[in-house]
Structure formats: C-alpha cells, structure tokens
Motif scaffolding. Sequence first.
Motif, mmCIF file in Angstrom:
data_model
loop_
_atom_site.group_PDB
_atom_site.id
_atom_site.type_symbol
_atom_site.label_atom_id
_atom_site.label_comp_id
_atom_site.label_asym_id
_atom_site.label_seq_id
_atom_site.Cartn_x
_atom_site.Cartn_y
_atom_site.Cartn_z
ATOM 1 N N MET A 39 0.852 -1.179 0.000
ATOM 2 C CA MET A 39 0.000 0.000 0.000
ATOM 3 C C MET A 39 0.890 1.232 0.000
ATOM 4 O O MET A 39 1.998 1.205 0.559
ATOM 5 C CB MET A 39 -0.914 0.013 1.231
ATOM 6 N N THR A 40 0.428 2.301 -0.634
ATOM 7 C CA THR A 40 1.139 3.571 -0.609
ATOM 8 C C THR A 40 0.255 4.622 0.039
ATOM 9 O O THR A 40 -0.912 4.782 -0.340
ATOM 10 C CB THR A 40 1.536 4.023 -2.024
ATOM 11 N N GLU A 75 4.914 -2.405 2.926
ATOM 12 C CA GLU A 75 5.001 -3.741 2.351
ATOM 13 C C GLU A 75 5.018 -4.796 3.445
ATOM 14 O O GLU A 75 5.747 -4.675 4.431
ATOM 15 C CB GLU A 75 6.257 -3.880 1.483
ATOM 16 N N TYR A 76 4.197 -5.829 3.227
ATOM 17 C CA TYR A 76 4.161 -6.984 4.123
ATOM 18 C C TYR A 76 5.035 -8.078 3.527
ATOM 19 O O TYR A 76 4.891 -8.443 2.364
ATOM 20 C CB TYR A 76 2.725 -7.479 4.282
ATOM 21 N N HIS A 77 5.945 -8.600 4.340
ATOM 22 C CA HIS A 77 6.921 -9.586 3.868
ATOM 23 C C HIS A 77 6.634 -10.986 4.397
ATOM 24 O O HIS A 77 7.487 -11.868 4.284
ATOM 25 C CB HIS A 77 8.325 -9.166 4.286
ATOM 26 N N GLY A 78 5.468 -11.194 4.988
ATOM 27 C CA GLY A 78 5.163 -12.472 5.603
ATOM 28 C C GLY A 78 5.536 -12.460 7.077
ATOM 29 O O GLY A 78 6.005 -11.453 7.617
ATOM 30 N N PRO A 79 5.332 -13.581 7.783
ATOM 31 C CA PRO A 79 5.645 -13.643 9.212
ATOM 32 C C PRO A 79 7.124 -13.368 9.479
ATOM 33 O O PRO A 79 7.989 -13.840 8.749
ATOM 34 C CB PRO A 79 5.281 -15.086 9.595
ATOM 35 N N ARG A 124 2.398 -10.141 14.392
ATOM 36 C CA ARG A 124 1.468 -10.305 13.271
ATOM 37 C C ARG A 124 1.419 -9.012 12.462
ATOM 38 O O ARG A 124 1.372 -7.920 13.018
ATOM 39 C CB ARG A 124 0.066 -10.658 13.764
ATOM 40 N N GLY A 125 1.421 -9.183 11.152
ATOM 41 C CA GLY A 125 1.247 -8.033 10.270
ATOM 42 C C GLY A 125 2.375 -7.030 10.319
ATOM 43 O O GLY A 125 2.151 -5.833 10.125
ATOM 44 N N SER A 126 3.607 -7.488 10.533
ATOM 45 C CA SER A 126 4.748 -6.581 10.624
ATOM 46 C C SER A 126 5.206 -6.195 9.222
ATOM 47 O O SER A 126 5.392 -7.049 8.356
ATOM 48 C CB SER A 126 5.897 -7.235 11.397
ATOM 49 N N ILE A 127 5.432 -4.906 9.008
ATOM 50 C CA ILE A 127 5.681 -4.381 7.667
ATOM 51 C C ILE A 127 6.966 -3.551 7.627
ATOM 52 O O ILE A 127 7.504 -3.167 8.665
ATOM 53 C CB ILE A 127 4.502 -3.503 7.188
ATOM 54 N N SER A 128 7.419 -3.289 6.412
ATOM 55 C CA SER A 128 8.452 -2.279 6.192
ATOM 56 C C SER A 128 7.773 -1.014 5.691
ATOM 57 O O SER A 128 6.710 -1.061 5.062
ATOM 58 C CB SER A 128 9.489 -2.763 5.171
ATOM 59 N N MET A 129 8.386 0.137 5.995
ATOM 60 C CA MET A 129 7.879 1.429 5.545
ATOM 61 C C MET A 129 9.031 2.178 4.890
ATOM 62 O O MET A 129 10.051 2.429 5.532
ATOM 63 C CB MET A 129 7.342 2.245 6.719
#
Length: 318
Positions: A157-158, A169-173, A177-182
């Motif tokens: 998502m942007t 961006e979601y990179h998987g577990p 839970r639901g940990s992302i990069s920004m």
Amino acid sequence: MTRLFPARSSHASAYPGLSRRASWLMTLSTALMLMASLLAAPVQAAPAYTIDKMKDNVYRYTAGNYRSVFMVTTEGIVVTDPINPEAAASLKAALQKEFNLPIKYMIYSHNHADHTLGGEVFKAAGATVVAQRYAAEDIAWTRLPTAMPEVTFKDKMTVSLGNSWVDLEYHGPNNGRGSISMRFMPANVMYVVDWIVIGRMPYKDLQGYDIHGMIRSTREILAEPDFDLFVGGHAEKGSREDVEQYLGYIEALYTAVRDGMLAGKDLPTLQQEIRLPAYKDLKMYDAWLPLNIEGVYNTFINDSYFRFRTDIPGQEKS
C-alpha cells in the motif's frame, strides 16, 4: 518526631554489653547504612523523549528504548507507532508546537502492544489509522485498548500526503502479526521495527519472532532498490551494509544451532559451544547470545518438530 528505631530509656544501652556512647554510635551507623541502601535502590526513571532529523522531511522520535518515525509534508504529518499513551501525547504536543500541521495518518508497524498502545491520542487528533490486515485482526481479536485501524491492506500500500509518500510492504511472518516495512519517499528512508536491528543483538530469547521469517524478510529488503538510510524501532540507524551485517548474524546463528541439533547436541551444549566472533562487537553479545541460541533452538523444536526427526540422534520417534 518520627524515629527510625523505637525509643529507648536514656540510661539503657541499645546494644547490651556496650557503653552508652558506643551503643549510640552503633545505632547511628546502622541508621546511616539503612539510609544509604534506600538511596542506592533503583529508581524507575521517566523515559527520555527526543526528536532527531534523519533525512529531509523524515524524523525519528525516541521514547526510552523505543523509536518511531514521522514525516512532515506540506499537507500534514504522517506518524508511525505511538509506543504508549504518554509517549504519543508528548510527540503530539511537540509536533503541534514545532510544525502546527494536522496529523493526517498513523501507521502501525505491527500488532505488539509495546508499539501500538496510545493510538487513540493520534486518532483523536484526526489521524486515519493504517495497518496490515493481520495486525488489525490481532488488535481487534485481542481487544487491545488502542485505536482500531480504519484502513488495512494485504501485501502493499502507498500512503501519499502532499509532495511525499510512504510505501508499505508486508513480507510475511517475521515478528508478531502483520509486521511491515515502511519506505519514506522521496527521502528514501527505510523503517522496520523489531525484525531488523542495527548494532545490537536481536532481543533476548526471540519471543514473538520467527527466525525463518526474519531471514527471508531481511533478504527481501536487501533485494529491493537501495535505501539511503535505515531506521529501526530499537537501537541504531544505519546503512545497507549494517543491514547486511545483521542478516549475516541471524543466518550464522540459524546455521550453527541447526547443525548442532542435527548432530544430536542439546541446548546447554549448544549454548556452551556456539561462538560467533565475527559479531562480538554487537551490543549485548555476551548477555544475549545464549538467549538467541535458545530462541532458535525452540523454533526448531516447536515449529520444525525436530523432536520427531528419526535422523537426529537422541530425538523422540513418532
């Protein structure tokens, strides 16, 4: 008058067998020792709140051992993890005083309470709350007392605001839970919480971590276009080379524990034998290496079912 000790007769010694003067000196010495011990007792200090410019319009907010990032644009401000209600209130006040712009978005890095509590502070200020859908689900299912995400996404998502944007961006577990990069653009600052740590060992025995996911997700970050600066939810900021060093450590840790277990070694033996001297300069190396080993060991036992491997000496057979 308040007394440290019960009142005694002016003629009686507090310590039988001693003179009145010696007894008085002994009582005074004991009182001073008690006061010294009270003064030496650890005091819970309030966390230090600081703001540091990272690059262009991207800033880092520090609350004790925790760090979040915010971005200031012509149309308002994007904030990330609130950390806790007190930290969020402090940041909100600082933003209002320094920039006097609306807080338009708040983005959760993942579901863990030590990063997401206090979301209501920014929600009440008018921010739209954003999270990966698994983080949002966990916050709802566990009834976490913070602001519920209003906008969720699955993979990417942007979030755009003014002349800037944040690529999520979601990179998987990997952690929680639901940990992302920004990735904050156009400054090109990468922000990740917990599953990449610069200049320090991963936290203790890796509770809440997925070592497979940590490796895979970090490899994905390094396979993407280069970032100009990395900022973590703990520890230090750094470069691509620092992230590569971190990846090298968790890969070496994984390999050492796996190979030792395949040879039939138990946890105490692994903790005694495994040394990764290439990474001894990481903060908390001596204290946390045995705990990191335990965390990876438990992953192999609980998630990879090493106890049921017939090819491993000494393991149970199913």
